[in-house]
Design a protein around this motif. Structure first.
Motif: not given
Length: 86
Positions: A53-70
């Motif tokens: 149920x987590x949502x970081x938002x959209x954009x490249x920064x959110x994508x980098x943060x999510x990919x880093x956590x993964x």
């Protein structure tokens, strides 16, 4: 997939893999390995975050943060497997 999307995915993967390698010391895989770890990390995060149920938002920064956590999760799993087989 067009060329721009592919380049963005590779860039996000490279940054996320590098960041994850810095956070999880002793698990560097080189540039190509870091890109792969970052891309696989993004796939892990794209499955895990909505499940939690987590949502970081959209954009490249959110994508980098999510990919880093993964990618950090992936590197920790790889480290556990390496320690178990050693």
């Amino acid at each position: 997939m067009d060329m721009t999307a592919l380049l963005v995915a590779l860039l996000v993967g490279a940054i996320a893999g590098w960041l994850a390698g810095q956070l999880v010391q002793g698990t560097g895989f080189g540039l190509l390995g870091d890109i792969v770890v970052g891309i696989v990390g993004a796939l892990i995060a794209s499955w895990l975050f909505p499940t939690l149920g987590l949502h970081l938002g959209s954009g490249i920064i959110a994508a980098i943060i999510a990919a880093t956590v993964g990618a950090v999760i992936l590197l920790l799993i790889v480290r556990l497997i390496r320690q178990a087989t050693a």
